[in-house]
Design an enzyme around this catalytic site. Structure first.
Site, PDB file in Angstrom:
ATOM      1  N   HIS A  85       0.808  -1.361  -0.043  1.00 54.52           N
ATOM      2  CA  HIS A  85       0.052   0.059  -0.195  1.00 54.52           C
ATOM      3  C   HIS A  85       0.853   1.132  -0.241  1.00 54.52           C
ATOM      4  O   HIS A  85       0.549   2.415  -0.698  1.00 54.52           O
ATOM      5  CB  HIS A  85      -0.995  -0.070   1.278  1.00 54.52           C
ATOM      6  CG  HIS A  85      -1.757   0.838   1.462  1.00 54.52           C
ATOM      7  ND1 HIS A  85      -2.604   1.099   2.499  1.00 54.52           N
ATOM      8  CD2 HIS A  85      -2.326   1.891   0.574  1.00 54.52           C
ATOM      9  CE1 HIS A  85      -3.600   2.249   2.508  1.00 54.52           C
ATOM     10  NE2 HIS A  85      -3.364   2.654   1.306  1.00 54.52           N
ATOM     11  N   ASP A  87      -1.629  -8.625  -6.652  1.00 54.20           N
ATOM     12  CA  ASP A  87      -2.085  -9.659  -5.777  1.00 54.20           C
ATOM     13  C   ASP A  87      -2.186 -11.067  -6.665  1.00 54.20           C
ATOM     14  O   ASP A  87      -1.806 -12.209  -5.952  1.00 54.20           O
ATOM     15  CB  ASP A  87      -3.786  -9.550  -5.663  1.00 54.20           C
ATOM     16  CG  ASP A  87      -4.016  -8.470  -4.193  1.00 54.20           C
ATOM     17  OD1 ASP A  87      -3.114  -8.768  -3.433  1.00 54.20           O
ATOM     18  OD2 ASP A  87      -4.664  -7.543  -4.359  1.00 54.20           O
ATOM     19  N   GLU A 102      -7.244 -11.215  -9.944  1.00 52.93           N
ATOM     20  CA  GLU A 102      -5.948 -11.096  -9.154  1.00 52.93           C
ATOM     21  C   GLU A 102      -6.012 -12.283  -8.178  1.00 52.93           C
ATOM     22  O   GLU A 102      -5.179 -12.259  -7.331  1.00 52.93           O
ATOM     23  CB  GLU A 102      -6.285  -9.933  -8.460  1.00 52.93           C
ATOM     24  CG  GLU A 102      -7.644  -9.838  -7.601  1.00 52.93           C
ATOM     25  CD  GLU A 102      -7.727  -8.298  -7.027  1.00 52.93           C
ATOM     26  OE1 GLU A 102      -6.602  -7.664  -6.706  1.00 52.93           O
ATOM     27  OE2 GLU A 102      -8.562  -7.966  -6.633  1.00 52.93           O
ATOM     28  N   CYS A 130      -4.603  -3.148 -14.197  1.00 48.38           N
ATOM     29  CA  CYS A 130      -4.276  -2.157 -13.227  1.00 48.38           C
ATOM     30  C   CYS A 130      -3.429  -2.393 -11.961  1.00 48.38           C
ATOM     31  O   CYS A 130      -3.029  -1.531 -11.101  1.00 48.38           O
ATOM     32  CB  CYS A 130      -5.766  -1.668 -12.558  1.00 48.38           C
ATOM     33  SG  CYS A 130      -6.464  -2.944 -11.594  1.00 48.38           S
TER      34      CYS A 130
HETATM   35  C1  PEP Z   1      -3.610  -5.498  -7.712  1.00 43.16           C
HETATM   36  O1  PEP Z   1      -3.852  -6.278  -6.769  1.00 43.16           O
HETATM   37  O2  PEP Z   1      -2.986  -5.595  -8.876  1.00 43.16           O
HETATM   38  C2  PEP Z   1      -4.438  -4.286  -7.619  1.00 43.16           C
HETATM   39  C3  PEP Z   1      -4.417  -3.295  -8.543  1.00 43.16           C
HETATM   40  O3  PEP Z   1      -5.466  -3.976  -6.410  1.00 43.16           O
HETATM   41  P1  PEP Z   1      -4.618  -3.490  -5.129  1.00 43.16           P
HETATM   42  O4  PEP Z   1      -3.033  -3.287  -5.454  1.00 43.16           O
HETATM   43  O5  PEP Z   1      -5.326  -2.320  -4.642  1.00 43.16           O
HETATM   44  O6  PEP Z   1      -4.553  -4.566  -4.246  1.00 43.16           O
HETATM   45 MG    MG Z   2      -5.406  -6.276  -5.609  1.00 46.48          MG
END
Ligand code: PEP
Ligand code: MG
Length: 422
Positions: free
Chosen positions: A34, A300, A276, A347
């Site tokens: 994060h 993920d 994911e 993403c």
């Molecule tokens: C991911 O898991 O790649 C994603 C974009 O979601 P987050 O990083 O918010 O878990």
């Molecule tokens: Mg994720």
């Protein structure tokens, strides 16, 4: 905490005086915690896993933070400083050049156009995304809106925030991801039970399905805010077809309620899922029949495929999205979606990695959703690639046996990428 300074640019090598550094919240390259994602969104060069020893360095000591390569140098000699200053200038020049073309489309030399959109977490990020040429939002991490508060935002408060974001993007697409809490994102006021393995627990969509009191106000706020705009809704952490069907039922309930209440809301919007979790990638052919689009979450997908915690620097080599196992899943997911004539975005942080761009273009990815500061450079890289040649490159790359071999291969086959990446 992170250091915030206006002049910092992404993927730069920056010299920092440690007296400016308020504890090292750090992130480089493929780091996907994060904190790392926040730093990247702000365009802050940072390192992950630098270790506690860093805090014993005397105040006033010069530190080099090479965010692109995950290197930190304490008290560098003059030659090293000169070398990094040169690289920093080259990187800044490259970034400034890319920025001039940021508002142009991303089309390959053989005419294959892809969408380049941004990952954002709040209203303020909208400006950075638009200024950097993002063609919309590929991931609105709504949990940041919850994380920034001390109490649960009600439907009306969420509506105001989503509306402000939708307004900022006009008719450009905005993909709103429903709440993804759990894992390394905790929200104290939700009073969730402690779990032994929060990354494997009642996270994201699992929690929303168990708690309609959380899920429904969010869906209703989103549907209302999307009116007159190009809203799309996306569910995180989908593992099974049954979950998508359950989410659709709640979605339809919200639609029916809003209709009865006479509240105006967006109709006929696209609904998609994040891919994911490995199980979702494996049954992507089934899931593709249920939804309008996929967005691959490599952060993920890497940690779950490789069984390596994305926040643990000791296993960051494993939770690396360049791992052949992860890239092969990415390939399979794109193929499964295209077989059902559905589009696929990405993403996860891999979408903003210059060395991955040739592979992702070669695999046929339709949309790249990345941190705003990286939009111009990724667009510039795409404009230098030939999609047909990249398909051949991707096939060869996926036969290699390690992330290092894959990255070296891309560097040697497409030198312009390494050059543009700085
Ligand atoms: C991911 O898991 O790649 C994603 C974009 O979601 P987050 O990083 O918010 O878990
Ligand atoms: Mg994720």
């Amino acid at each position: 905490s992170v250091i915030v300074a206006d002049h910092l640019t992404p993927s730069d090598t920056i010299m920092l005086d440690k007296s400016l550094v308020m504890g090292f919240c750090t992130a480089h390259g493929s780091a996907t915690s994060h904190a790392a994602i926040l730093a990247r969104g702000l365009g802050l060069p940072a390192l992950a896993g630098a270790g506690a020893a860093l805090m014993n360095v005397e105040d006033g000591t010069t530190l080099i933070v090479d965010g692109s390569h995950g290197v930190g140098i304490i008290d560098p000699d003059v030659k090293t400083v000169e070398y990094y200053e040169k690289r920093m200038r080259a990187s800044q020049t490259m970034h400034a050049k890319a920025l001039k073309h940021a508002h142009e489309i991303a089309i390959t030399t053989d005419g294959h156009q892809v969408e380049v959109v941004a990952n954002i977490g709040n209203v303020e990020d909208s400006k950075a995304a638009l200024d950097n040429g993002a063609e919309g939002v590929g991931l609105l991490r709504t949990e940041f809106i919850y994380l920034e508060r001390a109490s649960m935002p009600d439907e009306e408060e969420q509506y105001q925030v989503y509306r402000a974001i939708m307004d900022a993007f006009g008719d450009k697409p905005v993909i709103l991801r429903t709440l993804d809490v759990g894992g390394d994102k905790e929200i104290p006021y939700l009073n969730l039970e402690q779990e032994m393995n929060p990354f494997l627990g009642e996270r994201a969509l699992r929690l929303c399905l168990a708690r309609p009191d959380i899920f429904k106000p969010q869906l209703r706020a989103a549907l209302r805010a999307g009116l007159g705009h190009n809203l799309k809704i996306m569910y995180p952490m989908v593992a099974t077809v049954a979950e998508v069907q359950a989410a659709s039922e709640v979605f339809e309930e919200c639609v029916a309620e809003l209709r009865i209440e006479g509240k105006p809301f967006a109709k006929n919007i696209e609904v998609g899922i994040m891919v994911e979790i490995p199980s979702a990638a494996i049954v992507a052919d089934q899931l593709a029949k249920q939804v309008d689009f996929f967005s691959i979450g490599t952060n993920d997908l890497s940690q779950y495929t490789m069984a390596a915690d994305r926040t643990n620097p000791k296993v960051s080599g494993l939770s690396n999205a360049f791992q052949p196992a992860v890239l092969r899943l990415v390939r399979d997911v794109i193929q499964a979606a295209h077989a059902e004539k559905k589009w696929v975005g990405m993403c996860g942080e891999l979408a903003g990695e210059p060395l991955a761009t040739p592979i992702l273009i070669g695999l046929g990815l339709d949309e790249f959703s990345i941190s705003p500061p990286f939009v111009p450079i990724i667009k510039q890289i795409i404009r230098n690639l030939n999609a047909e040649k990249m398909a051949v490159l991707a096939e060869k790359a996926l036969k290699l046996e390690s992330p290092e071999a894959i990255c070296d291969f891309v560097r040697s086959e497409v030198p312009i990428v390494a050059e543009l990446a700085g």
